[in-house]
Design an enzyme around this catalytic site. Structure first.
Site, PDB file in Angstrom:
ATOM      1  N   GLU A  24       0.792  -1.363   0.054  1.00  0.00           N
ATOM      2  CA  GLU A  24       0.031  -0.103   0.047  1.00  0.00           C
ATOM      3  C   GLU A  24       0.836   1.310  -0.137  1.00  0.00           C
ATOM      4  O   GLU A  24       0.663   1.990   0.913  1.00  0.00           O
ATOM      5  CB  GLU A  24      -1.128  -0.009   1.306  1.00  0.00           C
TER       6      GLU A  24
HETATM    7  C1  TNX Z   1      -4.535  -3.546   4.968  1.00  0.00           C
HETATM    8  S1  TNX Z   1      -3.330  -5.903   4.231  1.00  0.00           S
HETATM    9  C2  TNX Z   1      -3.412  -3.480   5.396  1.00  0.00           C
HETATM   10  C3  TNX Z   1      -3.122  -3.029   6.566  1.00  0.00           C
HETATM   11  C4  TNX Z   1      -4.669  -2.730   7.248  1.00  0.00           C
HETATM   12  C5  TNX Z   1      -5.558  -3.913   6.981  1.00  0.00           C
HETATM   13  C6  TNX Z   1      -6.825  -3.635   7.853  1.00  0.00           C
HETATM   14  C7  TNX Z   1      -2.202  -4.957   4.107  1.00  0.00           C
HETATM   15  C8  TNX Z   1      -0.740  -5.706   3.784  1.00  0.00           C
HETATM   16  N1  TNX Z   1      -2.413  -3.897   4.699  1.00  0.00           N
HETATM   17  O1  TNX Z   1      -2.269  -1.913   6.661  1.00  0.00           O
HETATM   18  O2  TNX Z   1      -4.255  -2.656   8.595  1.00  0.00           O
HETATM   19  O3  TNX Z   1      -5.738  -3.621   5.691  1.00  0.00           O
HETATM   20  O4  TNX Z   1      -7.712  -4.746   7.741  1.00  0.00           O
END
Ligand code: TNX
Length: 567
Positions: free
Chosen positions: A372
């Protein structure tokens, strides 16, 4: 380490004592009140009942093969001993842990003896040897009226065999009270043989200690649950926008500033090197490998608040007013922070972090996050991942990252952790192995129902059957079993404040995932799991482990009457 008061609103059963195998359990001073003497085994509450045949077992994860015997059961008595081989400290330690588990509720002496000879009458024998087809984690468990034998090719297998043995005894074996002679159940283990080994090498769970901090004791409880269900990877998410949780001597402000808060503005906290060493040691005694994650280049605001030069520019969401120190962040938006991929200082910083964490981590992995990053262009992101990859290997570790790292050129041993794609992730095309953590099935921070107080909903609503009823080898079209290293559940902690809440989201879904990771597909059916997991609620209650009593399971059901023995 900083600590703060925690709400126990969701903890049932009082203070939970941390105990995968009782090593941490205090000697009881109380004797449990005697229940009315039973007239028949069937009238006793389920926690006192053990299966009368191995065919009625409630083992999770379900073993590869279970062969009920026709002889009499083994019974724990005042002459029961645990026999460990001479010259193996690890097996001796597992033997001591088993002895401590058995002594408390039974009140029996259960001495641990050292011998390489034949099984003494009444002995529980832990032994190395057996077929190499068992691998490092498999075991063979043989129960007769005279003895119990657990044979494995390596100490991890002995430990897993002991977890199975534990589940074959009445749930009351988990009690921290002594039942006394009148009240005690018959401590019997049905005769027969179990041969067992895992399907996948990586069976893990992640705990996000960055969004909310968890103390060392809380972390140990989480590790206990992994160990009970034969999981072997504990992925510790140590840094994110809201908190930096690990002492780094060369960068002291990381914990001073970055460790000072958490989601919602609480006091946060961090692990000293000694704390981290204790977590790693505790996990290793239970054959669990710690995989430390420092998420980067995104999810890095806590580090940037400590060392602003790590960022090229500082776009921050507005919701930072409650933060204690300038630049820290207590909201839950994602994707906005990043290290500067064009700054050499950033790579000097990453080298410091990876070097210090690698030095205190005995396991082979370093997880660089990589998920992300919404504010970098692909070429910048790719350059960053490739530079970090070189640093990770320079310090002797294998790199793991969230599936986005597949955009970069990966070394053949680097591992990608799938979480969102439902097609072949680019990392696989390059030859990397995959850990499957599909959010709509394995994310432990998703709600069980729309009304679950805790948790999020962005990936799915995940009731128990949804967590159980999927197949790793067919989940991603075009990704075969050989390309899958294993499975992992992720407990992100934006809504999770303490271990009681964490366990509520973890139990019973993590045992479901443990079975996907361990058991062969031919042995796995939802209906069978539903019946077996029911027997575990009594254990969780006795251990003080909070859980979600899913209506999909009849938690109070007595073990099924065993079917007639089929030869
Ligand atoms: C996505 S899954 C994220 C996290 C958040 C989560 C909440 C992923 C690799 N990154 O930063 O905490 O969703 O469900």
């Amino acid at each position: 380490m900083m600590t703060r008061p925690r709400s126990t609103a969701l903890v049932r059963g009082g203070i939970a004592l941390s105990c995968a195998l009782a090593a941490c359990r205090p000697t009881p001073t109380t004797t449990a009140p005697a229940p009315t003497p039973p007239t028949a085994q069937t009238q006793r509450p389920p926690m006192f009942v053990s299966p009368t045949s191995l065919a009625g077992h409630r083992i999770v994860p379900v073993p590869l093969s279970v062969t009920p015997g026709s002889g009499a059961a083994f019974t724990l008595t005042s002459s029961t001993t645990i026999q460990v081989p001479a010259g193996n400290a690890e097996v001796a330690r597992t033997g001591e842990m088993l002895a401590m588990l058995l002594r408390v509720p039974t009140g029996l002496p259960v001495p641990v003896t050292t011998s390489n000879g034949a099984a003494a009458r009444g002995a529980i024998v832990l032994r190395l040897g057996g077929s190499s087809s068992l691998g490092d984690e498999g075991y063979e468990l043989t129960v007769s009226a005279d003895s119990v034998r657990i044979v494995a090719a390596a100490p991890a297998g002995v430990f897993h065999g002991v977890q199975t043995l534990r589940q074959l005894l009445p749930a009351a074996i988990e009690s921290e009270l002594n039942f006394g002679r009148r009240a005690a159940p018959a401590w019997t283990i049905p005769a027969g043989q179990i041969t067992d080994r895992p399907r996948f090498a990586w069976r893990g769970a992640m705990l996000d200690v960055a969004r909310h901090f968890f103390t060392v004791d809380e972390v140990k409880q989480f590790i206990d649950v992994l160990a009970m269900y034969k999981m072997n990877i504990f992925h510790l998410h140590l840094g994110d926008d809201q908190g930096w949780r690990i002492q780094i001597d060369s960068r002291p402000k990381l914990t001073e500033v970055g460790g000072s808060t958490e989601v919602g503005g609480g006091a946060g906290g961090f692990y000293t090197k000694a704390d981290y060493g204790e977590i790693v040691r505790y996990a290793a005694e239970r054959y669990v490998t710690v995989v430390p994650e420092i998420d980067m280049p995104g999810h890095t605001n806590a580090a940037i608040a400590a060392y602003p030069e790590l960022s090229c520019s500082r776009p921050m969401p507005a919701s930072t007013a409650a933060a204690r120190l300038p630049g820290t962040y207590t909201g839950t938006e994602v994707g906005w922070s990043t290290f500067c991929p064009d700054s050499e200082n950033v790579y000097v910083f990453v080298d410091d972090i990876v070097r210090e964490i690698a030095a205190m981590t005995p396991g082979p992995y370093f997880h660089m996050g990589g998920d992300e990053v919404h504010v970098l262009k692909d070429p910048q992101y790719i350059k960053f991942v490739e530079r970090v990859q070189d640093i990770v290997y320079k310090h002797g570790k294998t790199m793991v990252g969230w599936e986005e790292i597949g955009k970069a050129r990966l070394r053949p041993t680097s591992i990608a952790q799938q979480w969102k794609s439902d097609t072949v992730p680019p990392a696989v095309t390059q030859g990397s192995k995959l850990v499957l953590s599909p959010a709509p099935r394995t994310y432990l921070d998703m709600k069980y129902t729309p009304n679950t107080e805790l948790g999020l909903t962005w990936a799915a609503i995940i009731e128990l059957q949804r967590a159980y009823d999927w197949e790793p080898a067919t989940y991603l079209k075009g990704v075969s079993e050989q390309q899958i290293l294993g499975v992992e559940g992720a407990l992100w902690s934006e809504t999770v404040h303490n271990i009681g809440s964490a366990l509520y989201l973890t139990l019973p879904r993590l045992p479901a995932l443990a079975e996907l990771g361990w058991s062969p597909p031919a042995q796995r059916q939802w209906e069978g799991f539903r019946q077996r997991i029911a027997g575990h609620a009594a254990r969780w209650r006795l251990l003080g482990l909070n859980f979600y009593p899913s209506p999909q399971v009849d938690w109070d059901a007595a073990p099924a009457a065993p079917p007639a023995l089929v030869p």
